[in-house]
Design a protein around this motif. Structure first.
Motif, PDB file in Angstrom:
ATOM      1  N   TYR A 155     -17.951  22.082 -64.161  1.00  0.00           N
ATOM      2  CA  TYR A 155     -18.665  23.231 -63.601  1.00  0.00           C
ATOM      3  C   TYR A 155     -17.955  23.701 -62.333  1.00  0.00           C
ATOM      4  O   TYR A 155     -17.196  22.961 -61.720  1.00  0.00           O
ATOM      5  CB  TYR A 155     -20.117  22.860 -63.290  1.00  0.00           C
ATOM      6  CG  TYR A 155     -20.879  22.403 -64.507  1.00  0.00           C
ATOM      7  CD1 TYR A 155     -21.643  23.293 -65.253  1.00  0.00           C
ATOM      8  CD2 TYR A 155     -20.827  21.063 -64.924  1.00  0.00           C
ATOM      9  CE1 TYR A 155     -22.344  22.877 -66.367  1.00  0.00           C
ATOM     10  CE2 TYR A 155     -21.514  20.646 -66.052  1.00  0.00           C
ATOM     11  CZ  TYR A 155     -22.279  21.549 -66.766  1.00  0.00           C
ATOM     12  OH  TYR A 155     -22.958  21.147 -67.881  1.00  0.00           O
ATOM     13  N   LEU A 173     -17.149  25.327 -67.733  1.00  0.00           N
ATOM     14  CA  LEU A 173     -15.832  25.937 -67.722  1.00  0.00           C
ATOM     15  C   LEU A 173     -14.850  25.231 -68.643  1.00  0.00           C
ATOM     16  O   LEU A 173     -13.846  25.807 -69.043  1.00  0.00           O
ATOM     17  CB  LEU A 173     -15.268  25.931 -66.291  1.00  0.00           C
ATOM     18  CG  LEU A 173     -16.076  26.724 -65.260  1.00  0.00           C
ATOM     19  CD1 LEU A 173     -15.483  26.524 -63.877  1.00  0.00           C
ATOM     20  CD2 LEU A 173     -16.107  28.188 -65.619  1.00  0.00           C
ATOM     21  N   MET A 190     -12.783  21.409 -60.262  1.00  0.00           N
ATOM     22  CA  MET A 190     -14.086  21.567 -60.912  1.00  0.00           C
ATOM     23  C   MET A 190     -14.908  20.294 -60.735  1.00  0.00           C
ATOM     24  O   MET A 190     -14.371  19.250 -60.356  1.00  0.00           O
ATOM     25  CB  MET A 190     -13.899  21.872 -62.403  1.00  0.00           C
ATOM     26  CG  MET A 190     -13.117  23.151 -62.676  1.00  0.00           C
ATOM     27  SD  MET A 190     -13.903  24.659 -62.111  1.00  0.00           S
ATOM     28  CE  MET A 190     -12.936  24.988 -60.624  1.00  0.00           C
ATOM     29  N   ASP A 241     -18.252  34.445 -72.162  1.00  0.00           N
ATOM     30  CA  ASP A 241     -17.966  34.334 -70.741  1.00  0.00           C
ATOM     31  C   ASP A 241     -18.709  35.433 -69.981  1.00  0.00           C
ATOM     32  O   ASP A 241     -19.489  36.205 -70.553  1.00  0.00           O
ATOM     33  CB  ASP A 241     -16.452  34.395 -70.483  1.00  0.00           C
ATOM     34  CG  ASP A 241     -15.819  35.666 -71.061  1.00  0.00           C
ATOM     35  OD1 ASP A 241     -16.545  36.675 -71.209  1.00  0.00           O
ATOM     36  OD2 ASP A 241     -14.610  35.654 -71.333  1.00  0.00           O
ATOM     37  N   ASP A 261     -24.334  29.898 -66.700  1.00  0.00           N
ATOM     38  CA  ASP A 261     -23.151  29.999 -67.549  1.00  0.00           C
ATOM     39  C   ASP A 261     -22.844  28.661 -68.217  1.00  0.00           C
ATOM     40  O   ASP A 261     -23.205  27.588 -67.712  1.00  0.00           O
ATOM     41  CB  ASP A 261     -21.932  30.421 -66.719  1.00  0.00           C
ATOM     42  CG  ASP A 261     -22.068  31.838 -66.174  1.00  0.00           C
ATOM     43  OD1 ASP A 261     -23.001  32.548 -66.615  1.00  0.00           O
ATOM     44  OD2 ASP A 261     -21.259  32.220 -65.312  1.00  0.00           O
TER      45      ASP A 261
END
Length: 218
Positions: free
Chosen positions: A58, A49, A1, A193, A46
């Motif tokens: 991200y 994460l 990530m 989510d 979004d």
């Protein structure tokens, strides 16, 4: 990530080849930290994460969303129009629109945060049972009687209905695009989510049809 800085660097690299910049001088050519947080708040991008230390993390979908937003802005689209088009967009649709080189979408598997525990959608969870509070009677006068105190159950009192006009305690709201320019606001403490957002959009379809039949949205 990736951290936010790494995400912005990848957005810059993805746009370098063919991005001419937004025609509106009020729009930044590249997203900054503040605009990314704003996009996440209104549901256009979004939520992160996960985190590593104090850094939000991200992934590829965030990269696709940000590049798609900038390409649409470069084409003269307003933020409201972009929300209506990208709300609940599939991975394939974002990939076609963003045209991000595949090498920029690769992530190091070891950098992924631990997977969150599975949880049911918040709107499907059964309500918590009411709490029965039991209070003892005032302590007896032991000089007059040695009988133990008695207990009784207080009657069930229904909780007052929630006031829809009152903001959450932290004052933060998250926008969930439902399509056709309609955005559902939910408390910011709820972490939705992609599956949650898709199910909400599907559940709201009859409402959107009703609004459209009465000319309440375009």
């Amino acid at each position: 990530m990736w951290t936010m800085e790494e995400l912005i660097d990848r957005v810059r690299a993805a746009l370098t080849a063919e991005y001419s910049g937004a025609p509106n001088g009020r729009v930044r050519d590249l997203p900054d930290r503040r605009s990314i947080r704003w996009y996440s708040t209104i549901g256009l991008v979004d939520r992160p994460l996960g985190t590593r230390g104090r850094n939000a993390l991200y992934g590829p979908r965030h990269l696709l969303q940000l590049v798609a937003i900038k390409r649409l802005q470069a084409a003269g689209r307003t933020l409201a129009e972009i929300q209506a088009e990208l709300g609940g967009a599939s991975e394939e649709a974002l990939t076609d629109l963003a045209r991000v080189p595949s090498d920029l979408l690769r992530v190091d598997p070891e950098s992924a945060p631990p997977a969150p525990a599975a949880r049911p959608p918040f709107w499907k969870a059964p309500p918590a049972p009411p709490t029965d509070w039991v209070f003892p009677d005032p302590a007896p006068d032991l000089s007059a009687s040695l009988a133990p105190p008695t207990f009784h159950r207080t009657p069930d009192v229904p909780a007052p209905p929630a006031d829809p006009g009152v903001l959450p305690a932290d004052g933060l709201l998250t926008g969930v695009p439902l399509g056709a320019g309609v955005v559902l606001l939910v408390p910011g403490s709820l972490h939705l989510d992609v599956t949650d957002r898709a199910e909400l959009a599907a559940a709201a379809r009859p409402l959107l049809d009703l609004l459209a039949s009465r000319g309440l949205h375009r």
